[in-house]
Design a protein around this motif. Structure first.
Motif, PDB file in Angstrom:
ATOM      1  N   UNK A 135       0.843  -1.199   0.000  1.00 19.60           N
ATOM      2  CA  UNK A 135       0.000   0.000   0.000  1.00 19.60           C
ATOM      3  C   UNK A 135       0.877   1.248   0.000  1.00 19.60           C
ATOM      4  N   UNK A 136       0.530   2.231  -0.869  1.00 18.22           N
ATOM      5  CA  UNK A 136       1.268   3.480  -0.916  1.00 18.22           C
ATOM      6  C   UNK A 136       0.316   4.660  -0.716  1.00 18.22           C
ATOM      7  N   UNK A 137       0.806   5.667  -0.015  1.00 20.96           N
ATOM      8  CA  UNK A 137       0.100   6.929   0.138  1.00 20.96           C
ATOM      9  C   UNK A 137       0.709   7.943  -0.813  1.00 20.96           C
ATOM     10  N   UNK A 138      -0.038   9.014  -1.087  1.00 21.81           N
ATOM     11  CA  UNK A 138       0.408  10.029  -2.044  1.00 21.81           C
ATOM     12  C   UNK A 138       0.442  11.391  -1.350  1.00 21.81           C
ATOM     13  N   UNK A 139       1.601  12.046  -1.399  1.00 23.66           N
ATOM     14  CA  UNK A 139       1.724  13.402  -0.865  1.00 23.66           C
ATOM     15  C   UNK A 139       1.708  14.398  -2.019  1.00 23.66           C
TER      16      UNK A 139
END
Length: 288
Positions: free
Chosen positions: A184-188
């Motif tokens: 899982x990746x988050x986006x800034x």
């Protein structure tokens, strides 16, 4: 961190688009290990997110379709493609699709974006095509056709794998969180009000971050808990962390053209920082 001024370069508009909802209960469905008697209604909203600016249109996650909604018992409100149209964006104009993870509610509709490069963590693709999927309980949140669609895009040359923390464009970067799934990746994203973080399922609700509690679908418990801290460290404040399924997102931020299901995340919250704790919203960094 300091807020980015309106005149700064490489800032983006960011929109949350709610396309479906589900009437879940607090106990068991949204918190791991809760008292089964704590049976309180706690709806789960489904979003995709649009990043627009500097000649780029980036879509974070692609949602699911009406057929999947019926099969999984979700209330379908809009096609994500139709919501993009409300913003004046054709699906063919999306140049990049960032898939936070490959669960059914985040990775459907891929064929609707013919010109988009797919960005996914290599660890996530390994996870959803590997031996873990031998277990029905683990593969349940995935749709085989969505995984196959991603593989078809890979063999067509439209997939770029990310590994860890990487820039997507100036002012947009992804961060490997894990926890909920292996990749899982988050986006800034840099906006006029500062760096916001699209948490996706690294935090389903603001309350997960605030209380350090777990959503029941979890691949790695310490990674999920560490991820809550990472989200806060990446963002410019509690209101800059955007949870993946929280209905409070639609009360915390202004709506685009009054649309009930399109929210402007790049604008300041409609209230002073912090939602009442008993409502499960964010609190200030000083209160952590």
């Amino acid at each position: 961190m300091n807020e980015v001024t309106q005149s700064s370069s490489n800032v983006y508009e960011v929109f949350a688009l709610r396309y479906a909802t589900h009437d879940t209960r607090r106990s068991g469905e949204n918190y791991l290990g809760d008292d089964p008697h704590d049976d309180i209604a706690m709806p789960l909203d489904f979003y995709v997110w649009v990043i627009r600016g500097n000649g780029r249109i980036v879509l974070v996650d692609t949602g699911f379709d009406a057929t999947t909604a019926v099969r999984r018992g979700r209330r379908y409100l809009h096609s994500p493609i139709a919501l993009l149209g409300e913003l004046g964006i054709a699906a063919s104009e999306v140049d990049t699709v960032v898939i936070s993870h490959m669960h059914y509610d985040h990775a459907g509709n891929l064929s609707e974006f013919p010109n988009a490069t797919l960005r996914v963590q290599e660890a996530e693709m390994t996870y959803c095509t590997g031996r873990c999927m031998c277990h029905e309980a683990v593969r349940r949140p995935f749709e085989a056709r969505d995984v196959c669609a991603a593989i078809e895009r890979l063999h067509s040359g439209f997939v770029v794998f990310t590994n860890g923390n990487e820039p997507i464009a100036s002012g947009i970067d992804v961060h490997l969180i894990g926890g909920h799934t292996a990749g899982l990746q988050a986006v800034r994203v840099r906006t006029a009000r500062g760096n916001i973080v699209l948490a996706s399922d690294a935090a389903h609700y603001w309350d997960h971050v605030r209380t350090g509690r777990l959503f029941p679908i979890v691949h790695h418990v310490p990674a999920m808990l560490d991820g809550h801290r990472t989200l806060m460290d990446l963002a410019d404040g509690p209101d800059h962390v955007i949870p993946g399924h929280d209905p409070l997102v639609r009360t915390r931020f202004s709506h685009w053209n009054g649309h009930p299901d399109i929210v402007m995340l790049h604008e300041k919250p409609v209230e002073h920082t912090g939602i009442d704790r008993d409502k499960g919203g964010p609190e200030t960094k000083e209160a952590r």
